[in-house]
Design an enzyme around this catalytic site. Sequence first.
Site: not given
Ligand SMILES: NC(=O)c1ccc[n+]([C@@H]2O[C@H](COP(=O)([O-])OP(=O)(O)OC[C@H]3O[C@@H](n4cnc5c(N)ncnc54)[C@H](OP(=O)(O)O)[C@@H]3O)[C@@H](O)[C@H]2O)c1
Length: 430
Positions: A45, A105, A132, A201, A205
Amino acid sequence: MEKISVGLLGFGTVGTGVVHLLTNEQEKLQQQTGLSVQISKILVKNLEKTRKFDQYEQLLTLDPSEIIDNPEIDIVIEVMGGIEEARRYIHSSLKNKKHVITANKDLMALYGNELLQAAADHGCDLYYEASVGGGIPILRSLTEGLAADRITKMIGIVNGTTNYILSKMSHQSVSYEEVLQEAQALGFAEADPTSDVEGLDAARKMVILSHLAYSIPVTLEDVNVEGITRVAEEDIQYSKKLGFAIKLVGTAEVEDGEIDIRVGPTLLPLNHPLASVDNENNAIYVYGKSVGETMFYGPGAGELPTAIAIVSDLISVVKNLKHGSNGHHLFLPNQKKQCKSADSIESQYFLRLHVKDQPGALSKITGLFNEQEISLLKIIQEPLFKEKLAEVAIITHTTKQLQFEQIYQLLNDLDSVIEVKSYYRVEGMK
Ligand SMILES: NC(=O)c1ccc[n+]([C@@H]2O[C@H](COP(=O)([O-])OP(=O)(O)OC[C@H]3O[C@@H](n4cnc5c(N)ncnc54)[C@H](OP(=O)(O)O)[C@@H]3O)[C@@H](O)[C@H]2O)c1
């Protein structure tokens, strides 16, 4: 060596973990697949953000079509989160014959079946192990390791944030508000923790797990959801005195083709394996008709644990590509949905009541349970000198939900009862 080209939608916590593994574990990937996997583009983004892996700067883009419409890209990894955009990008990728891996999820609980159908229609893979249990391979265990068994019940601690909060409340005797603030400061809870603390959340799951374990097309509306915001320190202390721990658990149980699916604060006996799953860890306890009881335990989130699930999915997709078997590993629920009604749901319950500190108060309460034919497993009473009242905590034997609702009403009307302060279900007793 033949190359497989991957496009990433997102370069945040999970995206960074995926890039880490694809960069540092190339040899392992080649051993597993016989192919080399390269990252071609990464959607973000904000191009100005500082990234852990600055060598990929030239691959960053703000334009999703550079990935989803790019004929060079074979596999799209969606780790951006959110619903509508992610849903659109996945549909377009599948339409363009790209295999998709997602950690989302929220999206899979709401639109998983629609996306799986689209993947099947286009002969593509859609894998979502990371959605999950983070690094716990629970989806594969249900669809492969336990594929031959008939699963009857699952009890899951599937939300790390709430498990962290309840663990701290239990071990350090601090209030919900205090721990939430600490969890936010440490990054274990989001600035807006609603989806975690209100149980949503975990509900998402449990929906995904139920699709795979039972093949029943439950939706979020079928889940009875309660969060942890009303769990008081006193509930935790009395639970301990009675030999239990309080956890936010999801349960999904099938009996005679009917499903009961719920999320809520629940007491577990201290000697149950789930009771010692602490902090941000996750665990899913699975009852199979033939296997008996099994537990899957590990880190439920985080950069590398989540990325391992994604890269393992990636290995599956690449192996399918080699064998020409893509689009054949999709699990769409195919059973009829019938939800259990309140008159057939049974559980044990915990109750905490404030009662008048006067002779006979306790016997009136136990008398009421007797009249309603609900037997008690444990009961304790302690004086609250300052308030000039007494506190009573009870664990019932198994009773019908309807019967419990009745006694809850009758207890509130009893003149020796000042207030029923709380009640929760009890799980995991033999
Ligand atoms: N974090 C965990 O431990 C975890 C565990 C299981 C599942 N998940 C799932 O994995 C997914 C990602 O989680 P995360 O924690 O990695 O999220 P995050 O840290 O917020 O990262 C989101 C990434 O996507 C980019 N992004 C978001 N909206 C966008 C858009 N509209 N257009 C272009 N780029 C966009 C952001 O860009 P920028 O970097 O430029 O802001 C960022 O790089 C989610 O669905 C979450 O539920 C996460």
